[in-house]
Write a protein that holds these residues in place. Sequence first.
Motif, short mmCIF file in Angstrom:
data_model
loop_
_atom_site.label_atom_id
_atom_site.label_comp_id
_atom_site.label_asym_id
_atom_site.label_seq_id
_atom_site.Cartn_x
_atom_site.Cartn_y
_atom_site.Cartn_z
N ASP A 11 0.81 -1.22 0.00
CA ASP A 11 0.00 0.00 0.00
C ASP A 11 0.84 1.27 0.00
O ASP A 11 0.31 2.37 -0.18
CB ASP A 11 -1.01 0.00 1.15
CG ASP A 11 -0.37 -0.14 2.52
OD1 ASP A 11 0.87 -0.02 2.63
OD2 ASP A 11 -1.10 -0.36 3.50
N LYS A 12 2.15 1.13 0.18
CA LYS A 12 3.08 2.25 0.06
C LYS A 12 4.32 1.78 -0.69
O LYS A 12 4.78 0.66 -0.47
CB LYS A 12 3.49 2.80 1.43
CG LYS A 12 2.35 3.37 2.25
CD LYS A 12 2.85 3.82 3.62
CE LYS A 12 1.69 4.29 4.49
NZ LYS A 12 2.16 4.65 5.86
N GLU A 13 4.86 2.65 -1.54
CA GLU A 13 6.05 2.29 -2.30
C GLU A 13 7.30 2.78 -1.56
O GLU A 13 8.09 3.57 -2.08
CB GLU A 13 5.99 2.86 -3.71
CG GLU A 13 4.92 2.23 -4.57
CD GLU A 13 5.01 2.63 -6.03
OE1 GLU A 13 5.79 3.55 -6.36
OE2 GLU A 13 4.29 2.03 -6.85
N ASP A 14 7.46 2.32 -0.35
CA ASP A 14 8.60 2.73 0.46
C ASP A 14 9.18 1.51 1.17
O ASP A 14 8.83 1.21 2.32
CB ASP A 14 8.19 3.80 1.47
CG ASP A 14 9.38 4.46 2.16
OD1 ASP A 14 10.51 4.30 1.66
OD2 ASP A 14 9.17 5.13 3.19
N LEU A 15 10.02 0.77 0.46
CA LEU A 15 10.70 -0.40 0.99
C LEU A 15 12.19 -0.25 0.71
O LEU A 15 12.59 0.42 -0.24
CB LEU A 15 10.17 -1.69 0.36
CG LEU A 15 8.69 -2.02 0.60
CD1 LEU A 15 7.82 -1.47 -0.53
CD2 LEU A 15 8.48 -3.54 0.73
N VAL A 16 13.00 -0.88 1.54
CA VAL A 16 14.45 -0.82 1.39
C VAL A 16 15.02 -2.23 1.44
O VAL A 16 14.61 -3.04 2.27
CB VAL A 16 15.09 0.05 2.50
CG1 VAL A 16 16.62 -0.03 2.45
CG2 VAL A 16 14.64 1.50 2.38
N SER A 17 15.96 -2.50 0.54
CA SER A 17 16.62 -3.80 0.51
C SER A 17 18.06 -3.68 0.97
O SER A 17 18.68 -2.61 0.81
CB SER A 17 16.58 -4.39 -0.91
OG SER A 17 15.26 -4.61 -1.33
N THR A 18 18.57 -4.75 1.53
CA THR A 18 19.99 -4.84 1.89
C THR A 18 20.67 -5.85 0.97
O THR A 18 20.14 -6.94 0.73
CB THR A 18 20.18 -5.28 3.34
OG1 THR A 18 19.55 -6.55 3.55
CG2 THR A 18 19.59 -4.25 4.31
N TRP A 19 21.82 -5.48 0.45
CA TRP A 19 22.59 -6.32 -0.46
C TRP A 19 23.95 -6.53 0.19
O TRP A 19 24.80 -5.65 0.18
CB TRP A 19 22.71 -5.63 -1.81
CG TRP A 19 23.44 -6.38 -2.87
CD1 TRP A 19 24.79 -6.58 -2.95
CD2 TRP A 19 22.87 -6.99 -4.04
NE1 TRP A 19 25.10 -7.30 -4.07
CE2 TRP A 19 23.95 -7.56 -4.77
CE3 TRP A 19 21.56 -7.10 -4.53
CZ2 TRP A 19 23.73 -8.22 -5.97
CZ3 TRP A 19 21.37 -7.78 -5.73
CH2 TRP A 19 22.44 -8.33 -6.43
#
Length: 253
Positions: free
Chosen positions: A137-145
């Motif tokens: 419902d929100k386009e605010d995600l963060v990934s860790t690489w």
Amino acid sequence: MSPLNASQIETLREQGFVIAKQFLAPERRVALRQLAETQLAQAHSPLEYEADLRYPGAPVSRNAEGGGTVRRLLDAYARDPAYAAWATDPAVAASLQAYFGESVVLSRAHHNCVMTKHPRYGSLTGWHRDIRYWSFDKEDLVSTWLALGAETAYNGALWLVPGSHAMSLAPERFDEAQFLREDLPENQALIAQAISPELEPGDVLFFHCRTLHAAGRNQSDAVKLSVVHTYHAANTRPRPGTRSASKPEVALG
């Protein structure tokens, strides 16, 4: 291992990605790499194969030459307690709590894998935003690489467009699969701004789900291995009935 500082959080907000140098201690990084190499050699399921995705450069089928090349060791969180410990590490949690301003949740439906890049049959990955196939419902995600070894443009490291997470790009600039159309002059100008930051073993790239990125071929003679996870704020929720809601999520701290 220390969380991202205020300056790094600001860089993540403004640039759409930031690198935390030597974020994971060497002994833990070595153990994770050995674990990944063992599970890759044993073809420990669940797996995703290059031939299944059919990206440029991938084998045409599992029966073709190189058809057994693995692209991802899936569901890292459930594979081994060592992966789960990394995914929920207090330093990761604290970093993302500082970014989101609230408690953090690990998505097990997206990324949550050991990403491989093989020398001969590792495919190209076109320019895209991860949010293209996610449903929240929100386009605010963060990934860790997490780099388990050195990553450079030579062995297929990521390329990213700084600030692209905040750009509004018309739908016609993407193809049907939501990859950026490289034949358009305006997209070519955007791609020309991309950088490929070199990662040393133990470095972690934090990047936003709307940041445009791509990856080339691995021209070295060794498999590149990275552990990738995705997180969102507790008040961001996957849409019911979608792939994003297909696995139980994990609250961090």
